[in-house]
Scaffold this motif. Sequence first.
Motif, PDB file in Angstrom:
ATOM      1  N   GLU A  31       0.590  -1.255   0.167  1.00 18.54           N
ATOM      2  CA  GLU A  31       0.075  -0.093  -0.356  1.00 18.54           C
ATOM      3  C   GLU A  31       0.828   1.251   0.223  1.00 18.54           C
ATOM      4  O   GLU A  31       0.029   2.608  -0.412  1.00 18.54           O
ATOM      5  CB  GLU A  31      -0.542  -0.029   1.175  1.00 18.54           C
ATOM      6  CG  GLU A  31      -1.652  -1.486   1.168  1.00 18.54           C
ATOM      7  CD  GLU A  31      -2.921  -1.215   2.477  1.00 18.54           C
ATOM      8  OE1 GLU A  31      -2.292  -0.404   3.254  1.00 18.54           O
ATOM      9  OE2 GLU A  31      -3.640  -2.183   2.847  1.00 18.54           O
TER      10      GLU A  31
ATOM     11  N   PHE B 144       3.474   1.823  -1.740  1.00 18.01           N
ATOM     12  CA  PHE B 144       4.927   1.847  -2.752  1.00 18.01           C
ATOM     13  C   PHE B 144       4.310   2.296  -4.031  1.00 18.01           C
ATOM     14  O   PHE B 144       2.717   0.885  -4.298  1.00 18.01           O
ATOM     15  CB  PHE B 144       5.506   0.327  -3.048  1.00 18.01           C
ATOM     16  CG  PHE B 144       6.873  -0.286  -2.032  1.00 18.01           C
ATOM     17  CD1 PHE B 144       7.398   1.030  -1.828  1.00 18.01           C
ATOM     18  CD2 PHE B 144       7.115  -1.066  -1.611  1.00 18.01           C
ATOM     19  CE1 PHE B 144       8.689   0.514  -0.900  1.00 18.01           C
ATOM     20  CE2 PHE B 144       8.208  -1.692  -1.048  1.00 18.01           C
ATOM     21  CZ  PHE B 144       8.469  -0.915  -0.365  1.00 18.01           C
ATOM     22  N   GLU B 145       4.460   2.709  -4.873  1.00 16.56           N
ATOM     23  CA  GLU B 145       3.369   3.205  -6.097  1.00 16.56           C
ATOM     24  C   GLU B 145       4.275   2.853  -6.845  1.00 16.56           C
ATOM     25  O   GLU B 145       5.219   2.201  -6.760  1.00 16.56           O
ATOM     26  CB  GLU B 145       3.657   5.043  -6.259  1.00 16.56           C
ATOM     27  CG  GLU B 145       3.417   6.228  -5.203  1.00 16.56           C
ATOM     28  CD  GLU B 145       3.873   7.297  -5.551  1.00 16.56           C
ATOM     29  OE1 GLU B 145       4.421   7.537  -6.903  1.00 16.56           O
ATOM     30  OE2 GLU B 145       3.364   8.511  -4.523  1.00 16.56           O
ATOM     31  N   PRO B 146       3.390   2.639  -7.393  1.00 19.24           N
ATOM     32  CA  PRO B 146       3.843   1.495  -9.273  1.00 19.24           C
ATOM     33  C   PRO B 146       5.248   2.620  -9.538  1.00 19.24           C
ATOM     34  O   PRO B 146       5.371   3.379  -9.997  1.00 19.24           O
ATOM     35  CB  PRO B 146       2.355   1.882  -9.656  1.00 19.24           C
ATOM     36  CG  PRO B 146       1.978   2.827  -9.946  1.00 19.24           C
ATOM     37  CD  PRO B 146       1.612   3.412  -8.263  1.00 19.24           C
ATOM     38  N   TRP B 147       5.704   1.812 -10.210  1.00 18.50           N
ATOM     39  CA  TRP B 147       7.353   1.492 -10.874  1.00 18.50           C
ATOM     40  C   TRP B 147       7.187   1.700 -12.668  1.00 18.50           C
ATOM     41  O   TRP B 147       7.024   0.455 -13.120  1.00 18.50           O
ATOM     42  CB  TRP B 147       8.374   0.919 -10.107  1.00 18.50           C
ATOM     43  CG  TRP B 147       9.774   2.129 -11.011  1.00 18.50           C
ATOM     44  CD1 TRP B 147      10.301   3.098 -10.209  1.00 18.50           C
ATOM     45  CD2 TRP B 147      10.681   0.867 -11.972  1.00 18.50           C
ATOM     46  NE1 TRP B 147      11.637   3.309 -11.197  1.00 18.50           N
ATOM     47  CE2 TRP B 147      11.775   1.950 -11.945  1.00 18.50           C
ATOM     48  CE3 TRP B 147      10.296  -0.488 -12.192  1.00 18.50           C
ATOM     49  CZ2 TRP B 147      12.668   1.730 -12.550  1.00 18.50           C
ATOM     50  CZ3 TRP B 147      11.650  -0.887 -12.697  1.00 18.50           C
ATOM     51  CH2 TRP B 147      12.764   0.005 -13.225  1.00 18.50           C
TER      52      TRP B 147
END
Length: 120
Positions: free
Chosen positions: A111, A113-116
């Motif tokens: 929750e 981490f943002e998408p890379w």
Amino acid sequence: MAQVPQLPTEPLELLTNKGLIEPPYINKFWGPAIVGSLMFIGTCVSNWALRRPMLSGIQRHIVFTIAGGFFGKYVDDYRTDYLAERDAVLRDYIRLHCDDFPEIKRIKYAELFEPWYPIR
């Protein structure tokens, strides 16, 4: 498999230790050993400054090292008492003002981490 200790979710549980965390054994002797060593080195330096052999007057070395050890123990005990009193005051404040400290929400790393997206 190793068991992971359950993390506290209430604010008051953050300041209590239920036997999960124990300080290392060396912590009892760290303060007195450091101050005693500094006193021993200080006595050697004073002998050097007076142009005497470094270890002359060994009784001074012994007395100052022991006195430094007792002083280090006193300072360590004073610090421990001060920190215990501070934690007790904080626990009491949290207990009396529980509305100001909401329950802690557990968050998973997924929750956070943002998408890379790679930039090419």
